[in-house]
Design an enzyme around this catalytic site. Sequence first.
Site, PDB file in Angstrom:
ATOM      1  CG  PHE A  76     -24.556  26.576  41.841  1.00  0.00           C
ATOM      2  CD1 PHE A  76     -24.369  27.660  42.676  1.00  0.00           C
ATOM      3  CD2 PHE A  76     -25.817  26.367  41.286  1.00  0.00           C
ATOM      4  CE1 PHE A  76     -25.407  28.534  42.952  1.00  0.00           C
ATOM      5  CE2 PHE A  76     -26.866  27.239  41.566  1.00  0.00           C
ATOM      6  CZ  PHE A  76     -26.664  28.327  42.395  1.00  0.00           C
ATOM      7  CG  PHE A  78     -21.540  27.283  48.830  1.00  0.00           C
ATOM      8  CD1 PHE A  78     -21.048  26.021  49.165  1.00  0.00           C
ATOM      9  CD2 PHE A  78     -20.653  28.321  48.628  1.00  0.00           C
ATOM     10  CE1 PHE A  78     -19.684  25.836  49.340  1.00  0.00           C
ATOM     11  CE2 PHE A  78     -19.282  28.122  48.794  1.00  0.00           C
ATOM     12  CZ  PHE A  78     -18.800  26.884  49.145  1.00  0.00           C
TER      13      PHE A  78
END
Length: 157
Positions: A76, A78
Amino acid sequence: MHIHRLEKIWLVFGIAMLFIFLAVLGVGAFAMGLEPPGSHGMGAVDPQMVDKTAPFDHPGLRQIGENEYEAYMLAFAFGFSPDKMEVPAGAKIHFYITSKDVVHGFAIPGTNVNVMVVPGEVNHITHTFTQPGEYLVICNEYCGAAHEQMMTTIVVK
Ligand code: CUA
């Protein structure tokens, strides 16, 4: 109009090749049911629901054999989930990885693990870590402002 004999031969050859290629494609697609890789149901997930869908609701390592594991990972912006994972050295690890937002990468420098992580698809790669140590996992597809901070660690014991 005069067409040279050799030109005619090439013309017939070219048109024949075109029909052969189309026939091969048509037989593959319609008679044999071939599809591009990843377009099948098995590897598909809903990226909006993936973090609530098993097995990605509890990402991590699962033992499936004497020296064989499955590692479910979620990418995802980050980061990766789990953010740290321990795996035994010498064991066969089957990574299953998907994204819940945009396209990310999943690469472990120094190994041949390097796959694209596409939302909606589960990517799969198998790797055996022979040497114990800490392995950095990085995202190598530009995915936004904090792309370069997107990483995790795999500890091989
Ligand atoms: Cu995720 Cu770059």
